[in-house]
Write an enzyme that holds these catalytic residues in place. Structure first.
Site, short mmCIF file in Angstrom:
data_model
loop_
_atom_site.label_atom_id
_atom_site.label_comp_id
_atom_site.label_asym_id
_atom_site.label_seq_id
_atom_site.Cartn_x
_atom_site.Cartn_y
_atom_site.Cartn_z
CD GLN A 45 -3.05 1.13 2.09
OE1 GLN A 45 -3.25 0.16 2.80
NE2 GLN A 45 -3.78 2.22 2.16
CG PHE A 46 1.25 3.93 -3.55
CD1 PHE A 46 1.29 5.31 -3.67
CD2 PHE A 46 0.20 3.23 -4.13
CE1 PHE A 46 0.28 5.98 -4.36
CE2 PHE A 46 -0.80 3.88 -4.81
CZ PHE A 46 -0.76 5.27 -4.93
CB THR A 47 -1.90 5.47 0.13
OG1 THR A 47 -2.41 4.34 0.83
CG2 THR A 47 -2.39 5.47 -1.31
#
Length: 144
Positions: A78-80
Site C-alpha cells: 500500500q504505497f499510500t
C-alpha cells in the site's frame, strides 16, 4: 518502511473479482515502502511484525505474538502509507519508493515473514479490494 497491522479473525484480498489471498486468524499487514528503505529496515520490520504482542493470552492480556497465537499473515502493498499529508488537501507521494525498489522490498519482506508463518499476499501495483474482520478492533502503525 511502514506497516499498518490489524489483528483480524479473517481477511482476504481480491483482484478483478478473484480472491488471490485469504487468511483466518492473524494479521493483515498493509506495507508502505519509502525512498530511504532497504533490506536492513525490511528485516527489522519483519521481526517486529512477527513478534509484536497483540494477541490475548489465557488472562485476556495482549501478551502473545502472531506466531504464538498460531496465526497467519496477509501482506498487501500500500504505497499510500508513504504519503506526506502535512500540507494542503492532496497527499504528496514524494517520500514513496520507486516502483522497482518498493516491489523488491515488498517481495523480500514477504520472503522473510514466510520463513516463520503461513503468508498470503496481495498483488503488487494492482487495484485490490481488501476485506477484513478487525478483531478488537486492534490496529497499530509500525515504522522503522
Amino acid at each position: 518502511m511502514i506497516a499498518l497491522i490489524q489483528r483480524v479473525s479473517q481477511a482476504k484480498v481480491d483482484v478483478k473479482g478473484e480472491t488471490i489471498g485469504k487468511i483466518g486468524k492473524g494479521l493483515l499487514v498493509l506495507l508502505g515502502v519509502e525512498k530511504e528503505d532497504n533490506r536492513e529496515k525490511a528485516d527489522k520490520l519483519a521481526e517486529k511484525v512477527l513478534n509484536y504482542r497483540i494477541f490475548s493470552d489465557e488472562n485476556d492480556k495482549m501478551n502473545l505474538n502472531v506466531q504464538q497465537a498460531q496465526g497467519e499473515l496477509l501482506i498487501v502493498s500500500q504505497f499510500t502509507l508513504a504519503a506526506d499529508t502535512q500540507k494542503g488537501l492532496r497527499p504528496s507521494f514524494s517520500k514513496g519508493a520507486s516502483p522497482a525498489l518498493a516491489n523488491e522490498l515488498y517481495e523480500y519482506f514477504i520472503q522473510k515473514c514466510a520463513e516463520k508463518l503461513p503468508v498470503s499476499t496481495g498483488q503488487f501495483a494492482a487495484d485490490m479490494q481488501v476485506s477484513l474482520t478487525n478483531d478488537g478492533p486492534v490496529t497499530f502503525w509500525l515504522n522503522v
